[in-house]
Enzyme design. Structure first.
Site, mmCIF file in Angstrom:
data_model
loop_
_atom_site.group_PDB
_atom_site.id
_atom_site.type_symbol
_atom_site.label_atom_id
_atom_site.label_comp_id
_atom_site.label_asym_id
_atom_site.label_seq_id
_atom_site.Cartn_x
_atom_site.Cartn_y
_atom_site.Cartn_z
ATOM 1 N NE ARG A 1 27.243 20.428 32.210
ATOM 2 C CZ ARG A 1 27.150 21.580 32.689
ATOM 3 N NH1 ARG A 1 27.006 22.649 31.875
ATOM 4 N NH2 ARG A 1 27.160 21.870 33.834
ATOM 5 N N PRO B 1 34.966 25.068 34.794
ATOM 6 C CG PRO B 1 35.850 23.046 35.241
ATOM 7 C CD PRO B 1 34.564 23.695 34.662
ATOM 8 C CD GLU B 2 36.371 30.831 31.560
ATOM 9 O OE1 GLU B 2 37.507 31.171 31.100
ATOM 10 O OE2 GLU B 2 35.306 31.258 31.273
#
Length: 270
Positions: free
Chosen positions: A110, A2-3
């Site tokens: 993660r 995600p940016e």
DNA sequence: CTTACCGCCTGTCGGC
DNA sequence: TGCCGACAGGCGGTAA
């Protein structure tokens, strides 16, 4: 990964299901995120109503009656709206059960994401020192030019510095520099005002286009419906090392800069 | 202050 | 086929 466009896509997706809803229950299955989830987070949130869902940089704010839950999706996080009785998967770490019966589910393989509590989000140490939003008027060529004068760092690192401007991650930095015709390794302090104006436009265009397309799905990003974004097919250079430059046909080159994949055209970018 | 680098994580991929 | 190391990367923290 995600940016800013992916986080904004997420915000728009979850806000209609969250705003005005009381939080009935929180299930924290695994609180070992980037920072441990505060032990009192559930107690602070349960019974509160979500007044609004905001985004600042890549952080999402769940604004409640008496404070804010600050959520970051890290590298691999997603927030999804669950309507049925879907059992939690391996990486579904946090559920918010809302009064409507809908569940806001946080998944993060993660675990680079975070859930933190702040009495005042804007005063939180992670938030207070952030640079301007890239789509706001405070972010412009003059400002970048002035702030870069004494800087020896590569321009790519400079625009990825969240104290300079927020929300420009690796993918979009590569794309914007290509659009602006600027070599990613050029020293930030050695770029003219005109070229910074061009770069600002390129950053704005790239981010806006990605938001319109629902973000970029490279490996694992899904929006609040669990669907991927479609900007990946619009990427000009990122992930295309060795392929011909879309402008001049020269093979795109890949180098590592600050540990991150950097792709550019040796002919178009100076 | 600036700059470079570390490390947290797990899924994926290439090599053997 | 299976094992294993390298890699990906946001971003705060720290060292120089």
């Amino acid at each position: 990964m995600p940016e800013l466009p992916e986080v904004e896509t997420t915000r728009r997706g979850i806000a209609p299901f969250c705003e005005g809803q009381a939080i009935h229950r929180i299930k924290i299955r695994n609180g070992r995120l980037r920072w441990p989830v505060p032990g009192d987070l559930a107690a602070r949130m349960e019974g509160e109503t979500i007044r609004s869902v905001e985004r600042r940089a890549k952080y999402l704010f769940l604004n409640l009656d008496h404070g804010t839950a600050i959520v970051h999706l890290g590298m691999s996080g997603s927030l999804r709206i669950i309507t049925g009785d879907t059992p939690a998967g391996k990486h579904d770490h946090i559920d918010l059960v809302l009064e409507s019966g809908v569940t806001l589910r946080f998944n993060d393989p993660r675990r680079f994401g975070c859930w933190l509590w702040a009495d005042s989000a804007s005063a939180h140490p992670l938030i207070a020192s952030l640079g301007p939003e890239p789509l706001s008027p405070e972010f412009n060529g003059r400002m970048l030019f002035q702030r870069s004068r004494s800087r020896n760092t590569p321009v790519k690192s400079f625009i990825m510095d969240s104290h300079v401007v927020v929300g420009v991650g690796n993918i979009y930095a590569n794309e914007a520099l290509f659009k602006a015709g600027i070599h990613p390794g050029r020293k930030a302090g050695r770029i003219s005002l005109d070229r910074y104006r061009c770069l600002v436009e390129a950053i704005r265009e790239t981010l806006s286009a990605a938001i319109l397309m629902g973000g970029t799905t490279l490996r694992d990003f899904v929006n609040s419906d669990g669907k991927p974004g479609y900007f990946a097919q619009s990427l000009l250079v990122y992930g295309r090392a060795g392929e011909p430059c879309p402008e001049c046909g020269t093979a795109l080159k890949e180098i590592r800069m600050g540990g991150r994949s950097t792709v550019y055209c040796t002919r178009c970018q100076r």
